[in-house]
Write an enzyme that holds these catalytic residues in place. Structure first.
Site, PDB file in Angstrom:
ATOM      1  N   ASP A 180       1.202  -0.701  -0.161  1.00 14.87           N
ATOM      2  CA  ASP A 180      -0.211  -0.078   0.061  1.00 14.87           C
ATOM      3  C   ASP A 180       0.665   1.190   0.225  1.00 14.87           C
ATOM      4  O   ASP A 180       2.289   1.559   1.097  1.00 14.87           O
ATOM      5  CB  ASP A 180      -0.776  -0.128   0.942  1.00 14.87           C
ATOM      6  N   HIS A 181       0.681   1.908  -1.178  1.00 15.45           N
ATOM      7  CA  HIS A 181       2.037   2.847  -1.247  1.00 15.45           C
ATOM      8  C   HIS A 181       1.912   3.933   0.000  1.00 15.45           C
ATOM      9  O   HIS A 181       2.226   4.515   0.118  1.00 15.45           O
ATOM     10  CB  HIS A 181       2.666   3.413  -2.882  1.00 15.45           C
ATOM     11  N   HIS A 216      -5.711   2.947   1.904  1.00 17.58           N
ATOM     12  CA  HIS A 216      -5.142   3.764   1.971  1.00 17.58           C
ATOM     13  C   HIS A 216      -5.381   4.070   3.133  1.00 17.58           C
ATOM     14  O   HIS A 216      -4.834   4.657   4.626  1.00 17.58           O
ATOM     15  CB  HIS A 216      -5.463   5.203   0.762  1.00 17.58           C
TER      16      HIS A 216
HETATM   17  C1  BG6 Z   1      -4.471   5.042  -6.256  1.00 14.32           C
HETATM   18  C2  BG6 Z   1      -5.549   5.436  -6.675  1.00 14.32           C
HETATM   19  O1  BG6 Z   1      -3.836   3.658  -5.128  1.00 14.32           O
HETATM   20  O2  BG6 Z   1      -4.172   5.758  -5.096  1.00 14.32           O
HETATM   21  C3  BG6 Z   1      -5.910   6.222  -7.704  1.00 14.32           C
HETATM   22  O3  BG6 Z   1      -5.975   3.471  -6.933  1.00 14.32           O
HETATM   23  C4  BG6 Z   1      -4.546   7.138  -6.511  1.00 14.32           C
HETATM   24  O4  BG6 Z   1      -7.439   6.417  -7.569  1.00 14.32           O
HETATM   25  C5  BG6 Z   1      -4.125   7.358  -6.032  1.00 14.32           C
HETATM   26  O5  BG6 Z   1      -5.585   8.190  -7.276  1.00 14.32           O
HETATM   27  C6  BG6 Z   1      -3.558   8.229  -4.861  1.00 14.32           C
HETATM   28  O6  BG6 Z   1      -2.440   8.307  -4.790  1.00 14.32           O
HETATM   29  P1  BG6 Z   1      -1.847   9.346  -4.245  1.00 14.32           P
HETATM   30  O7  BG6 Z   1      -0.582   8.782  -3.952  1.00 14.32           O
HETATM   31  O8  BG6 Z   1      -1.347  10.141  -5.687  1.00 14.32           O
HETATM   32  O9  BG6 Z   1      -2.568  10.051  -3.418  1.00 14.32           O
END
Ligand code: BG6
Length: 493
Positions: free
Chosen positions: A187-188, A250
């Protein structure tokens, strides 16, 4: 660092994630001398690419996306690590190409990281085929007891499952080939510096923990707002919606970092034991405590069916039934096409038991609030009441920490840099364990199901693009005289 060769095989190297994030993150780590000295990166894809096509693709990706200064001499070394292997993901026989390719590169034993950056419908195929060709076994090869045994690890991107049942079945398929200790579910958000800082803030200081509970905190808000709309991703997005795309992963991950008990160590075992307990203690969300909405124009977007009932916005009120948090509302919201891109956690404290001063603001606006700004303008803000000079009145003022001032950090490393490095180093603390994934699905599944089939579910709302979402989300908080608070902005930047 081990001298043994490490091979990173990126499945889906021709895709967007590899181009925007994986290749640049590997290169940045390489430039920072953080990767193993002996390194090979094998791009795996369906296309008829050669090593040279991959190298050219990588060069373009780095010139466009690598945060660190592109540097020719590092690039010359880095490019010599790259090679390409063609695999048709569902076809077992094509994995023999990859197996032979790896054997030729390795010339003996090596550590291997398989990175699955492919469409989720192929996860099981890849895992099963790696199993069939005996490519996941860790004790093959080097039997020299002076060395650590060579490892085999697999990184799996989100989404992990479509609901609880599919996540369980995917976990089962993965565990038939890889032990849980070999699996790194990404989960980044957990790789973001400021998400990790939640743990540092809570557990490297003494001042927060004594007040981090239902006696002092009134409510907690997690906002993940995006300005982008569905863009060209309708094919994926319309089947997922905001609950699967953002909340299941997230938002619930941020929630568990905020609400968890102090772990005894900063390692994958201790940390994840505490995180999963939070998710397991979540009370079933009442449908009446949810809001779903679509931005105006979503149904007309390219690839979206005109009668789509996929929400692009959700807000919910959730409770954690344990001693620390019983009956304290956690408000979560996320949406596309909103006014600002911001991810923040706002902790609102209770009011003083006896108010002896006149306040400049009324209601929630006068509460102490700790805001953790995950992005952009990463930092923390503490709102306190202070005396207005020359007046007998208290007003909210902001004590601020901005990462760029405090750490002279113009640009923070991308989340993927940290996560790739951790997977190579065998540190699973910032990856999701199988029981966490399943617990998160247990929270969101009944909401998604209720929205679809329960006649008592709140109706779909619409909201204006560029707004803060539907009024119903404000009404959700209004019931307890709470208001959504937003504090971290990089206005003017
Ligand atoms: C991804 C989703 O996991 O996270 C996207 O699939 C979303 O829809 C993105 O835009 C948001 O990531 P960040 O790092 O730009 O907040």
């Amino acid at each position: 660092m081990s001298d043994r060769l490490t091979v990173i095989a990126i499945f889906g190297v021709t895709g967007d994630l590899a181009r925007r994030k994986l290749i640049p993150s590997l290169f940045n780590n390489y430039m920072k001398r953080r990767l193993p000295r002996e390194l090979k990166i094998v791009g795996v894809g369906r296309r008829d690419w050669t090593d040279d096509t991959l190298i050219e693709h990588a060069r373009q990706s780095l010139q466009e996306f690598a945060a660190a200064q592109f540097n020719e001499s590092d690039w010359r070394h880095f490019r010599s690590c790259l090679s390409y292997s063609k695999v048709n993901l569902p076809h077992t026989e094509t994995y023999q190409n990859l197996k032979d390719h790896l054997a030729a590169l390795e010339n003996g034993t090596s550590n291997r990281l398989y990175y699955l950056s492919v469409a989720p419908e192929f996860y099981e195929d890849v895992v099963m085929n790696l199993g069939r060709l005996d490519m996941a076994r860790e004790n093959s090869g080097d039997t020299d007891s002076r060395h650590d045994p060579p490892w085999r690890r697999i990184v799996i991107e989100k989404p992990f499952g479509y609901d609880l049942a599919t996540a369980q079945s995917l976990n089962k398929a993965v565990h038939a080939v890889f032990a849980e200790s070999q699996v790194y579910r990404i989960d980044h958000y957990l790789g973001k510096e400021t998400a990790q800082n939640i743990l540092f803030m809570r557990f490297a200081n003494t001042i927060f923990e004594p007040i981090w509970n239902r006696s002092h905190i009134s409510n907690v808000q997690v906002t993940v707002a995006e300005t982008v709309d569905v863009g060209t991703r309708a094919g994926y997005y319309d089947k997922s919606g905001v609950m699967r795309d953002m909340v299941q992963n997230h938002l619930l991950q941020l929630l568990s970092l905020i609400a968890m008990e102090p772990p005894s160590a900063f390692d994958g075992h201790a940390l994840r034991n505490e995180k999963v307990k939070v998710l397991q203690a979540a009370r079933a969300v009442r449908l009446g405590d949810t809001v779903r909405a679509q931005y105006e124009g979503y149904r007309g977007a390219n690839g979206v069916p005109p009668d789509s009932d996929t929400p692009t916005y959700a807000a919910l009120r959730l409770f954690i039934d344990n001693w620390r948090w019983k009956d304290i509302p956690f408000y979560l919201r996320s949406g596309k096409a909103l006014q600002s891109k911001t991810t923040q956690v706002n902790i609102q404290f209770k009011r003083p038991p006896n108010s002896i001063f006149e306040l400049a603001e009324s209601g929630d606006a006068s509460r102490n609030m700790l805001s953790i700004c995950i992005q952009p303008d990463e930092g923390m803000h503490m709102t306190i009441q202070a005396k207005v000079p020359d007046e007998q009145i208290a007003k909210s003022v902001d004590m601020e920490l901005h990462y760029d001032d405090a750490f002279m950090a113009d640009e923070l490393p991308d989340a993927y840099e940290r996560l790739i490095l951790d997977a190579i180093n065998g540190d699973a603390a910032l990856f999701i364990r199988s029981d966490e994934i399943e617990s998160a699905w247990r929270i969101v599944d009944p909401v998604i199901e209720g929205w679809k089939n329960d006649p008592a579910a709140p109706p779909m709302q619409t909201y204006r693009k560029g707004s803060w979402g539907p009024d119903a989300a404000d009404e959700l908080l209004d019931r307890e005289e709470h208001i959504w608070r937003i504090s971290c902005f990089d206005e003017g930047k």
